[in-house]
Design an enzyme around this catalytic site. Structure first.
Site, short mmCIF file in Angstrom:
data_model
loop_
_atom_site.label_atom_id
_atom_site.label_comp_id
_atom_site.label_asym_id
_atom_site.label_seq_id
_atom_site.Cartn_x
_atom_site.Cartn_y
_atom_site.Cartn_z
CD GLU A 192 11.68 6.46 33.59
OE1 GLU A 192 12.03 7.46 32.93
OE2 GLU A 192 11.60 5.33 33.09
CG ASN A 276 13.79 9.38 30.22
OD1 ASN A 276 13.40 8.25 29.96
ND2 ASN A 276 14.16 9.73 31.44
CG ASP A 318 9.63 10.42 30.45
OD1 ASP A 318 10.77 9.97 30.29
OD2 ASP A 318 8.63 9.69 30.58
#
Length: 600
Positions: A192, A276, A318
């Site tokens: 992230e 991801n 995700d």
């Protein structure tokens, strides 16, 4: 398809245990029924041959003793038991305790690392750590700041430490490190934040780097051979990753490695999954984004890749691919195969030949999964192995700044890292699941090192037209792709499961209950509410001729991030705060180990 070969399965489980339970690994007593590795064995089965506690007497369980860790936030993973000592870890600041099982859990030593608290700000889904490892008389710890530390198991003295990442750009360490032969395997977190994923192998003796394998980028950095590394049986070809990204996006493309690792000593292959691609806005990264969302099989000595399988090309939701790979030997269509079973965040359960990378089964393990109609299983098809995406639920096709509603599962997946268990007695896999759907709106985001690189707004809610809860605990046939039974739960089951020879399967709930169920039927046999929500993994061991069951409680993780971090905005926690808002009515923050026993 025929049932599993019990003898072959048990042989695999015991080979993994023996590899750990010798003088170089789990030490003092080769036959001691310890818990020497987070997943129970190298095969990641989370199965124990202990049967003193069984389905007939488990109703009589009682608390034997407890231990407060002194730390709040989410407690994932489990303790280790090596000989007469239990080793307990905590989330940040990653304390370690050695407890004397012969003296009422007396603290023999404690390790309290000094870390910059600023690392907390870049830990996206709570300050968790998934547990310690043991090798060659050393306790191995991965700190949040990416420092790997080897501690003398007897004294707690630091033997060596190695920093493998940079929290300043969002790199953290949450996965347990795994010793394999003379190496220590270490992942990296931070997808992230645009962190480029990699597996690092350190030398066990001194912590120096042995090899490093990246998830994205040039072939020489991926540690692949374009002609011999395969994807579903075919060579991946030159520049397989670079050709699947636009420009240099692969350099901030994610594919981080923060789940669990398994190892087959006969094949000398390590198995793990990548996370991801970054960002969460698929419009900013055209292409398949290889090798994010991929199961990888690598040589343990060199890191060279034997085969890959990308489960969710160009991930739009995700659906990290980091969940555990469970290794079994089974008979499929009359032929004995070395299998790998993986329950992915995307809601599909995969069964593969772990030697060749052949895909055998890919089925939904929650019927509400709707983003795909299924995986193309025709080896002669151009889309072999790819999931067919439903346009209505495609965040890429709907586009930026458009809210795609009713996607199942939610981003946290039908199952996140909370590990499943396998029993060779029942030939079933026991899977803790999330029964959650979402609305997902991607937006354009710019990359700044050390700042969130997400680019999506989410909301989460229980799967509609179902039992109303947010979780199930299921039993799964991996060769047929079918659910045998399912137990509904009010919240996601965020605890790792444990299967035992006593025909009992244990798991914990976010409200804080430890629950054993009948391995054949799923019938609840007992429950006890611990002081805080459970996101830890159930473990068992024998000491002094008596079997014990242990569990860490301390609510947190992605599902419990609202409680753990004191968040109230429903969109915070990437949508989890709103989805799990009612959890605060059932539990509070904590940090405790609870150990159970039978009377007498």
């Amino acid at each position: 398809m025929k049932n599993l070969m019990n003898g072959a399965c048990l042989a695999l489980l015991m080979s993994g245990t023996a590899a750990l339970a010798n003088e170089q690994r789990a030490g003092r007593d080769r036959q001691a029924p310890q818990w020497a590795i987070q997943m129970g064995d190298y095969a990641n089965t989370r199965y124990s041959t202990l049967d003193q506690i069984n389905k007939d007497n488990v109703k009589d369980l009682r608390v034997a003793w407890t231990f407060s860790t002194g730390v709040l936030r989410g407690h994932e993973g489990s303790p280790l038991v090596i000989g007469d000592v239990m080793y307990v870890h905590t989330p940040f600041p990653n304390r370690v305790f050695a407890l004397d099982l012969n003296d009422n859990g007396k603290i023999l030593w404690r390790y309290e690392p000094q870390q910059d608290p600023n690392v907390i700000a870049v830990m996206s889904c709570d300050t968790v750590y998934r547990g310690l490892s043991y090798a060659d008389g050393m306790i191995l710890l991965g700190q949040a700041d990416t420092t790997v530390v080897a501690l003398d198991a007897t004294s707690g003295e630091v033997k060596w430490s190695t920093k493998i990442g940079d929290p300043g750009i969002g790199e953290t360490l949450t996965a347990t490190v795994v010793p394999v032969k003379d190496k220590v395997l270490v992942g990296i977190s931070g997808g992230e934040y645009g962190v480029r994923g990699r597996m690092t192998a350190l030398n066990l003796t001194d912590g120096s780097e042995a090899w490093k394998a990246w998830s994205t980028g040039p072939d020489e950095e991926l540690l692949v051979d374009p002609e011999t590394t395969t994807h579903l049986g075919k060579p991946i070809g030159a520049d397989s990753s670079l050709n699947s990204w636009e420009g240099d996006q692969w350099q901030i493309g994610g594919g981080t490695i923060w789940g669990w690792f398994s190892y087959d000593p006969d094949l000398n292959l390590v198995y793990y999954g990548t996370g991801n691609p970054s960002t969460w806005n698929p419009s900013q990264r055209p292409g398949d984004n290889k090798w994010s969302m991929t199961i990888m099989a690598r040589d343990a000595d060199t890191g060279m890749a034997k085969w890959f399988y990308q489960m969710t090309p160009h991930d739009e939701w995700d659906y990290d691919g980091v969940n555990e790979m469970i290794l079994t030997n089974q008979t499929v269509d009359g032929q004995e195969r070395k299998l790998l079973t993986h329950f992915d965040r995307n809601g599909l359960a995969y069964t593969m030949d772990r030697e060749t990378g052949e895909l055998l089964v890919a089925e939904k393990y929650d019927p509400v999964v709707n983003w795909t109609t299924g995986v193309d299983m025709d080896p002669n098809s151009e889309t072999y192995g790819r999931p067919a995406v439903v346009a209505e639920y495609s965040t890429a096709q709907n586009g930026e700044d458009e809210n795609t509603t009713g996607v199942c599962p939610a981003a946290l997946g039908t199952k996140d890292q909370q590990p499943a268990a396998f029993s060779p007695k029942t030939n079933l896999f026991y899977v803790p699941t999330n029964h959650v759907c979402m609305d997902y709106e991607p937006f354009r985001v710019a990359y700044t090192a050390g700042q969130p690189y997400v680019g999506a707004t989410l909301s989460m809610y229980p799967a509609p037209n179902s039992h109303g809860g947010m979780g199930n605990f299921i039993a799964w046939h991996n060769t047929t792709g079918e659910i045998k039974w399912s137990v509904p739960e009010q919240f996601s089951v965020w605890s790792g499961a444990l299967a035992t020879a006593g025909d009992v399967v244990f798991y914990g709930t976010l409200e804080g209950y430890l629950k054993p169920v009948d391995a054949q039927t799923g019938e609840e046999l007992y429950k006890f509410k611990t002081p805080s929500g459970i996101i830890g993994n159930v473990m068992t061991y024998e000491h002094g001729g008596k079997q014990y069951v242990g569990i860490l409680s301390g609510v947190g993780g992605w599902a419990g991030i609202g409680l753990a971090a004191g968040l109230t905005n429903p969109n915070d926690g990437l949508g989890a705060v709103g989805g799990y808002a009612s959890l605060s009515q059932y539990t509070e923050l904590g940090g405790q180990l609870t150990v159970f026993e039978l009377p007498g």
